[in-house]
Design a protein around this motif. Structure first.
Motif, PDB file in Angstrom:
ATOM      1  N   LYS A 180       0.783  -1.356   0.090  1.00 16.74           N
ATOM      2  CA  LYS A 180       0.015  -0.092  -0.176  1.00 16.74           C
ATOM      3  C   LYS A 180       0.762   1.304  -0.014  1.00 16.74           C
ATOM      4  O   LYS A 180       0.407   2.207   0.233  1.00 16.74           O
ATOM      5  CB  LYS A 180      -0.855   0.068   1.114  1.00 16.74           C
ATOM      6  CG  LYS A 180      -1.883  -1.370   1.382  1.00 16.74           C
ATOM      7  CD  LYS A 180      -2.713  -1.503   0.253  1.00 16.74           C
ATOM      8  CE  LYS A 180      -3.984  -2.423   0.635  1.00 16.74           C
ATOM      9  NZ  LYS A 180      -3.365  -3.714   0.683  1.00 16.74           N
ATOM     10  N   ASP A 181       2.152   1.280  -0.080  1.00 15.37           N
ATOM     11  CA  ASP A 181       2.977   2.254  -0.254  1.00 15.37           C
ATOM     12  C   ASP A 181       2.675   3.148  -1.302  1.00 15.37           C
ATOM     13  O   ASP A 181       3.054   2.618  -2.818  1.00 15.37           O
ATOM     14  CB  ASP A 181       4.265   1.963  -0.104  1.00 15.37           C
ATOM     15  CG  ASP A 181       5.540   3.004   0.385  1.00 15.37           C
ATOM     16  OD1 ASP A 181       5.203   4.056  -0.276  1.00 15.37           O
ATOM     17  OD2 ASP A 181       6.228   2.688   1.256  1.00 15.37           O
ATOM     18  N   LEU A 182       2.401   4.424  -1.443  1.00 13.50           N
ATOM     19  CA  LEU A 182       2.049   5.152  -2.677  1.00 13.50           C
ATOM     20  C   LEU A 182       3.364   5.461  -3.516  1.00 13.50           C
ATOM     21  O   LEU A 182       3.405   5.606  -4.743  1.00 13.50           O
ATOM     22  CB  LEU A 182       1.398   6.501  -2.291  1.00 13.50           C
ATOM     23  CG  LEU A 182       0.002   6.520  -1.630  1.00 13.50           C
ATOM     24  CD1 LEU A 182      -0.548   7.730  -1.085  1.00 13.50           C
ATOM     25  CD2 LEU A 182      -0.793   5.654  -2.403  1.00 13.50           C
ATOM     26  N   THR A 183       4.440   5.729  -2.681  1.00 13.65           N
ATOM     27  CA  THR A 183       5.836   5.890  -3.340  1.00 13.65           C
ATOM     28  C   THR A 183       6.330   4.996  -4.278  1.00 13.65           C
ATOM     29  O   THR A 183       7.215   5.093  -5.139  1.00 13.65           O
ATOM     30  CB  THR A 183       6.874   6.519  -2.434  1.00 13.65           C
ATOM     31  OG1 THR A 183       7.176   5.364  -1.349  1.00 13.65           O
ATOM     32  CG2 THR A 183       6.465   7.602  -1.818  1.00 13.65           C
ATOM     33  N   SER A 213      18.569   6.375   8.793  1.00 16.93           N
ATOM     34  CA  SER A 213      17.134   6.558   9.284  1.00 16.93           C
ATOM     35  C   SER A 213      16.347   7.010   8.280  1.00 16.93           C
ATOM     36  O   SER A 213      16.586   7.492   7.071  1.00 16.93           O
ATOM     37  CB  SER A 213      17.227   7.891  10.223  1.00 16.93           C
ATOM     38  OG  SER A 213      15.764   8.193  10.872  1.00 16.93           O
ATOM     39  N   ARG A 214      15.101   6.745   8.408  1.00 16.20           N
ATOM     40  CA  ARG A 214      13.789   7.134   7.393  1.00 16.20           C
ATOM     41  C   ARG A 214      12.554   7.636   8.241  1.00 16.20           C
ATOM     42  O   ARG A 214      12.207   7.092   9.166  1.00 16.20           O
ATOM     43  CB  ARG A 214      13.611   5.984   6.458  1.00 16.20           C
ATOM     44  CG  ARG A 214      13.362   4.559   7.198  1.00 16.20           C
ATOM     45  CD  ARG A 214      12.751   3.804   6.099  1.00 16.20           C
ATOM     46  NE  ARG A 214      13.419   3.385   5.049  1.00 16.20           N
ATOM     47  CZ  ARG A 214      14.341   2.501   5.061  1.00 16.20           C
ATOM     48  NH1 ARG A 214      14.553   1.599   6.126  1.00 16.20           N
ATOM     49  NH2 ARG A 214      15.142   2.279   4.232  1.00 16.20           N
ATOM     50  N   PHE A 215      12.103   8.521   7.469  1.00 15.93           N
ATOM     51  CA  PHE A 215      10.571   9.054   7.880  1.00 15.93           C
ATOM     52  C   PHE A 215       9.850   8.916   7.004  1.00 15.93           C
ATOM     53  O   PHE A 215       9.836   9.306   6.012  1.00 15.93           O
ATOM     54  CB  PHE A 215      10.889  10.403   8.604  1.00 15.93           C
ATOM     55  CG  PHE A 215       9.552  11.122   9.041  1.00 15.93           C
ATOM     56  CD1 PHE A 215       8.984  10.868  10.250  1.00 15.93           C
ATOM     57  CD2 PHE A 215       9.038  11.996   8.256  1.00 15.93           C
ATOM     58  CE1 PHE A 215       7.873  11.224  10.749  1.00 15.93           C
ATOM     59  CE2 PHE A 215       7.773  12.494   8.504  1.00 15.93           C
ATOM     60  CZ  PHE A 215       7.158  12.269   9.743  1.00 15.93           C
ATOM     61  N   SER A 216       8.449   8.661   7.288  1.00 16.75           N
ATOM     62  CA  SER A 216       7.295   8.529   6.355  1.00 16.75           C
ATOM     63  C   SER A 216       6.157   9.134   6.972  1.00 16.75           C
ATOM     64  O   SER A 216       5.910   8.825   8.132  1.00 16.75           O
ATOM     65  CB  SER A 216       7.088   7.052   6.019  1.00 16.75           C
ATOM     66  OG  SER A 216       6.044   7.139   4.986  1.00 16.75           O
ATOM     67  N   SER A 217       5.190   9.867   6.234  1.00 16.20           N
ATOM     68  CA  SER A 217       4.267  10.588   6.742  1.00 16.20           C
ATOM     69  C   SER A 217       3.163  10.332   5.595  1.00 16.20           C
ATOM     70  O   SER A 217       3.353  10.400   4.333  1.00 16.20           O
ATOM     71  CB  SER A 217       4.158  11.926   7.119  1.00 16.20           C
ATOM     72  OG  SER A 217       4.514  12.668   5.807  1.00 16.20           O
ATOM     73  N   THR A 257       5.052  11.119   2.116  1.00 17.84           N
ATOM     74  CA  THR A 257       6.254  11.721   1.934  1.00 17.84           C
ATOM     75  C   THR A 257       7.183  10.734   2.820  1.00 17.84           C
ATOM     76  O   THR A 257       6.996  10.192   3.821  1.00 17.84           O
ATOM     77  CB  THR A 257       6.387  13.067   2.575  1.00 17.84           C
ATOM     78  OG1 THR A 257       5.635  14.014   1.937  1.00 17.84           O
ATOM     79  CG2 THR A 257       7.927  13.433   2.419  1.00 17.84           C
ATOM     80  N   ASN A 258       8.200  10.286   2.001  1.00 13.26           N
ATOM     81  CA  ASN A 258       9.417   9.388   2.458  1.00 13.26           C
ATOM     82  C   ASN A 258      10.664  10.229   2.409  1.00 13.26           C
ATOM     83  O   ASN A 258      11.113  10.568   1.511  1.00 13.26           O
ATOM     84  CB  ASN A 258       9.485   8.166   1.806  1.00 13.26           C
ATOM     85  CG  ASN A 258       8.489   7.125   1.924  1.00 13.26           C
ATOM     86  OD1 ASN A 258       7.504   7.487   2.636  1.00 13.26           O
ATOM     87  ND2 ASN A 258       8.282   6.154   1.143  1.00 13.26           N
ATOM     88  N   PHE A 296      17.851  11.967   0.929  1.00 10.93           N
ATOM     89  CA  PHE A 296      16.967  11.877  -0.208  1.00 10.93           C
ATOM     90  C   PHE A 296      15.536  11.706   0.157  1.00 10.93           C
ATOM     91  O   PHE A 296      15.275  11.294   1.289  1.00 10.93           O
ATOM     92  CB  PHE A 296      17.496  11.040  -1.405  1.00 10.93           C
ATOM     93  CG  PHE A 296      17.530   9.681  -0.890  1.00 10.93           C
ATOM     94  CD1 PHE A 296      16.275   8.862  -1.089  1.00 10.93           C
ATOM     95  CD2 PHE A 296      18.519   9.068  -0.263  1.00 10.93           C
ATOM     96  CE1 PHE A 296      16.410   7.483  -0.751  1.00 10.93           C
ATOM     97  CE2 PHE A 296      18.562   7.771   0.256  1.00 10.93           C
ATOM     98  CZ  PHE A 296      17.543   7.072   0.043  1.00 10.93           C
ATOM     99  N   MET A 297      14.709  12.284  -0.661  1.00 10.88           N
ATOM    100  CA  MET A 297      13.225  12.245  -0.540  1.00 10.88           C
ATOM    101  C   MET A 297      12.418  12.240  -1.451  1.00 10.88           C
ATOM    102  O   MET A 297      12.759  12.025  -2.849  1.00 10.88           O
ATOM    103  CB  MET A 297      12.777  13.598   0.146  1.00 10.88           C
ATOM    104  CG  MET A 297      11.455  14.012   0.557  1.00 10.88           C
ATOM    105  SD  MET A 297      11.133  15.342   1.665  1.00 10.88           S
ATOM    106  CE  MET A 297      11.388  16.504   0.220  1.00 10.88           C
ATOM    107  N   ASP A 298      11.263  11.156  -1.319  1.00 10.19           N
ATOM    108  CA  ASP A 298      10.236  10.868  -2.365  1.00 10.19           C
ATOM    109  C   ASP A 298       8.938  11.507  -1.927  1.00 10.19           C
ATOM    110  O   ASP A 298       8.604  11.530  -0.795  1.00 10.19           O
ATOM    111  CB  ASP A 298      10.291   9.237  -2.391  1.00 10.19           C
ATOM    112  CG  ASP A 298      11.559   8.687  -2.922  1.00 10.19           C
ATOM    113  OD1 ASP A 298      12.174   9.459  -3.487  1.00 10.19           O
ATOM    114  OD2 ASP A 298      11.709   7.468  -2.466  1.00 10.19           O
ATOM    115  N   LEU A 299       8.187  11.822  -2.869  1.00  3.94           N
ATOM    116  CA  LEU A 299       6.825  12.421  -2.721  1.00  3.94           C
ATOM    117  C   LEU A 299       5.790  11.587  -3.544  1.00  3.94           C
ATOM    118  O   LEU A 299       6.155  11.141  -4.604  1.00  3.94           O
ATOM    119  CB  LEU A 299       6.687  13.861  -3.054  1.00  3.94           C
ATOM    120  CG  LEU A 299       7.447  14.836  -2.214  1.00  3.94           C
ATOM    121  CD1 LEU A 299       7.224  16.250  -2.804  1.00  3.94           C
ATOM    122  CD2 LEU A 299       6.955  15.027  -0.553  1.00  3.94           C
TER     123      LEU A 299
END
Length: 815
Positions: free
Chosen positions: A131-134, A697-701, A713-714, A733-736
């Motif tokens: 279910k991960d949109l990215t 580290s990683r952050f996802s919202s 956002t990852n 780095f970041m993904d939207l």
């Protein structure tokens, strides 16, 4: 009237009571259905209704009075099973009752929240990442980069807890997808072919002992929903990128047909810049600028049929094939300096064409003797992988004059044959479980390498007999294993022992200069080798339940890292004129002992997972760089990279993951992994020990916006790391991604941007006694993509039924 919690019986209390029992299973998978409802209607006493629910093994045991009953078995999204006129006059066992999924009911199930789940078991964590949109329209490698504990660098190399020696399995087995020890194909296969990823940091004895970091098992989709259903995903993006995949499934009472068909084409521009200085040679400084264009085109098909012989046994046959046609073009400009004054400039043009195809057939037989978990499985798998690669290289001086100084063509044919045989027997004894099995892996890789150089005087190509060769590498593994697991109150354990015999065999056919190879690799090197290793690999996995939603896990296992074919092939590669890679036939397997202590706690809106781990590896692999004593025609020193066995490598680490769902429309996910490793050892009288501390580290919202638009956002950060000679700088780095349901929730439209800041690069700083190099490399620039996913006979699933597993499953939570 049916009461779901607590049952009341209305009837004649003076009637004699008997026990009604049975087991409820899913008809397609033979898995137990926990919390299935059993409703009993006494036909001779109006309004007398009683019943019960099944336990974790799908069993029910209900005390009822004698009489004539109508029995109704209900489970969410399954077709109700009814037994009419069941006379109860003694203790009665209904045996196994198989229930079928109800497609129409599934379409009505809409559970808000759409959460990725993690199942914690004695030997693994299972992540459902579908279910991960990215990852919509992305590849398997992109999807793995969003799994906790896992990182994928710009070259596609996969690490688990910062350790690249991770074993990649497909559906629990070695696969043609990752042949030749490469993960290139995972950068091309669609992410939506994945059902789940199993992160196995403390593998049980059932698994191959390969991989000192652990195992990543990628489980591909095999839908068992009744009827015809599936998804079609169409994606297009920039830089030029297109992909179309379909996952289709047809399920009847007798069989299940499933398949994935995909096509992809992409052009990925990249770049690199390296500033090199030398302590000897004709030049003291060389600037190296790279311009890269990688073209990928491929088709893949995964087709399988599952035939249900009866309610207890089934056989699955599957076929996988992948055809690809790739082209890499790299222009490298070398600016050469003497005393910081530009002396000359050359242009190296590399054109690499690769035609590859992989095929795999597999058969699996499963016989469930009963519903208690007593079963026998047998597996056969054959894989064939072939890659034909032609590389043309031109070297031209452009300053101060213009002339061709070197032209060569490399022809490479790599073929790999792999056979896997496995039998596994599981015998439950009460609450315990005993398992016994055999596994054989037999692999042969043949590398046919021919180098032709242009004779500038005659204008004719001539074969370089010294480097042209055929290298055959065989790896044969036979293993016997057993394990025993039990659960006592809040304590569960799984103990295993695996006996493996490994044969590593290499054979070289070439007119090579043996003295030159011995000078480079050592006089004791045997280019034609046949070595055997016999080892015991114990595993211990424990879980203690502190409370219903809280547990502690402890794991220990011994692992092996076997050298792959290209690590022992003694002939140098020619991908760069000044930096070559040369295998080491004297490379021995590495062995590791690993310990892991974990903690998990779940609240209504918050889930925390954490662990600390330690690993000590002997004979660990390290790639070191050294001078060859040779120069290019322009006088540039040639540097060699070679894998060696260091004496020890110790790794300490800790990781923490937090998932917080403060609102129905907001989900936050954060994880961090910090580790330190200490290595020691020397090669050719040079000390290569080092000590390094790093973290990632990683952050996802995930946020639901007005209009039911979802925004994810990852963000990722990988801290700096180093070995004895090279430092890698930290990178962020970041993904939207954005998505919206359309066509009455039958389709999803998604837009994502990977590497929004165009910052996913490798920053490298190498420092040795003979040269230094400071540079950066970007294999793929920022990319955006628009995708449309259309579901056939499916509604969007935004949740999953929670179900307890066997005794070795500690439960399921959100993550």
């Amino acid at each position: 009237m049916v009461c779901m919690i607590g049952w009341c019986t209305i009837g004649n209390a003076q009637k004699k009571e008997f026990t009604l029992s049975g087991t409820i299973l899913d008809k397609g998978s033979n898995q137990p259905l926990e919390y299935a409802t059993v409703v009993l209607e006494n036909l001779s006493q109006e309004n007398e209704i009683t019943g019960g629910v099944t336990n974790a093994k799908g069993k029910f045991d209900i005390k009822i009075a004698s009489g004539n009953y109508r029995i109704r078995v209900e489970y969410l999204s399954y077709i109700t099973h009814i037994i009419e006129n069941q006379q109860i006059s003694k203790n009665t066992d209904l045996g196994i009752i198989s229930m079928e999924a109800d497609v129409s009911a599934l379409e009505e199930v809409v559970v808000t929240g759409e959460k990725t789940t993690v199942e914690v078991r004695l030997d693994k964590k299972i992540y459902n990442i579908g279910k991960d949109l990215t990852t919509s329209g992305a590849t398997v490698s992109d999807a793995l980069n969003n799994v906790p504990s896992v990182t994928v660098d710009i070259d596609g190399a996969i690490s688990l807890r910062g350790n690249e020696n991770v074993r990649i399995l497909i559906n629990g087995k070695p696969s043609a997808l990752v042949g030749f020890g490469s993960n290139d194909v995972l950068q091309q296969l669609p992410a939506d072919a994945i059902d789940r990823v199993e992160v196995i940091t403390s593998p049980s004895a059932r698994y191959d002992a390969e991989g000192t970091a652990g195992i990543l098992n990628i489980v591909l989709r095999k839908d068992r929903t009744l009827g015809f259903n599936g998804t079609v995903n169409m994606t297009a993006g920039h830089p030029i990128f297109s992909r179309m995949t379909s996952n289709l499934n047809l399920r009847t009472d007798a069989f299940n047909i499933f398949g994935t068909l995909g096509y992809d084409y992409s052009e990925s521009p990249g770049n690199g810049l390296f500033d090199n200085t030398y302590t000897s040679g004709d030049f003291d400084r060389i600037l190296e600028s790279r311009d890269i264009l990688r073209q990928r085109q491929g088709h893949n098909l995964n087709l399988g049929v599952e035939y249900y012989i009866n309610e207890k046994s089934s056989i699955v046959g599957s076929f996988f094939t992948r055809q690809s046609d790739d082209e890499d073009n790299t222009d490298i400009v070398y600016d050469r300096f003497i005393n910081n004054v530009l002396d000359s400039e050359s242009l190296r043009v590399e054109n690499e064409m690769e035609d590859a195809h992989a095929h795999q057939v597999a058969l699996n037989y499963e016989n469930n003797f009963n519903s208690e978990g007593h079963k026998l499985t047998a597996d056969f798998q054959y894989s064939y992988d072939k890659r034909e690669k032609t590389t043309g290289i031109d070297e031209n001086i452009v300053l101060p004059t213009s002339e061709l100084i070197d032209r060569e063509t490399i022809f490479e044919i790599e073929t790999q044959n792999e056979l896997l045989l496995q039998a596994d027997y599981v015998l439950p004894v009460g609450d315990s479980q005993f398992e016994l099995g055999y596994r054989g892996d037999f692999e042969e890789t043949v590398t046919d390498y021919r180098l032709e150089n242009l004779n500038l005087d005659t204008g004719e190509f001539e074969v370089d007999e010294g480097l042209t060769n055929v290298f055959t590498y065989m790896e044969n593994i036979n293993a016997l294993y057993t394990q025993y697991g039990n659960k006592w109150k809040k304590f569960s354990f799984l103990l295993g022992l695996r006996l493996e015999n490994t044969q590593l065999k290499g054979q070289v056919e070439s007119d090579f200069d043996e003295e030159a190879l011995e000078e480079a690799l050592g006089e004791d090197i045997d280019l034609n080798f046949d070595e055997n290793y016999l080892g015991l690999f114990p595993t211990v996995n424990l879980i203690y339940e502190l409370a219903e939603n809280e547990n502690i896990t402890l794991g220990y296992n011994r692992r092996i890292n076997r050298p792959r074919g290209f690590f022992v092939n003694p002939f140098p590669s020619r991908s760069s004129i000044i930096n070559i890679f040369q295998g080491n036939p004297d490379l021995d397997p590495a062995f590791a002992n690993a310990y892991d202590l974990g903690y998990l706690k779940r609240w209504e809106k918050l889930t925390i997972t954490s662990s600390i781990y330690y690993q000590k590896e002997t004979n660990s692999f390290e790639i070191v760089q050294e001078e060859t004593g040779e120069t290019t025609p322009e006088g540039i020193n040639i540097i060699r990279s070679v894998p060696i066995n260091l004496s020890t490598n110790e790794r300490y680490g800790t990781e923490l993951g937090i998932l917080y769902n403060p609102k129905r429309w907001l989900r936050l996910n954060w994880s961090i992994n910090a580790f330190q490793f200490v290595s020691e050892g020397n090669f050719n009288s040079v000390e290569y020990g080092t000590e390094n501390t790093s973290w990632f580290s990683r952050f996802s919202s995930k946020l639901t916006l007005p209009g039911k638009i979802e925004w994810q956002t990852n963000a990722n950060y990988r801290g700096p790391r180093q070995n004895a000679q090279t430092k890698y700088k930290g990178v962020f780095f970041m993904d939207l991604a954005f998505s919206k349901e359309i066509f009455n929730d039958n389709a999803t439209l998604a837009f994502n941007v990977r590497d929004v800041l165009n910052s996913r690069k490798r920053f490298i700083d190498t420092d040795t006694d003979f040269f230094t190099s400071d540079g950066e490399l970007q294999r793929r620039e920022r990319q955006w993509a628009l995708s449309l996913v259309y579901r056939i006979n499916q509604k969007k699933e935004r949740g999953k039924r929670e179900r307890q597993q066997d005794f070795d499953d500690d439960g399921e939570g959100e993550f």
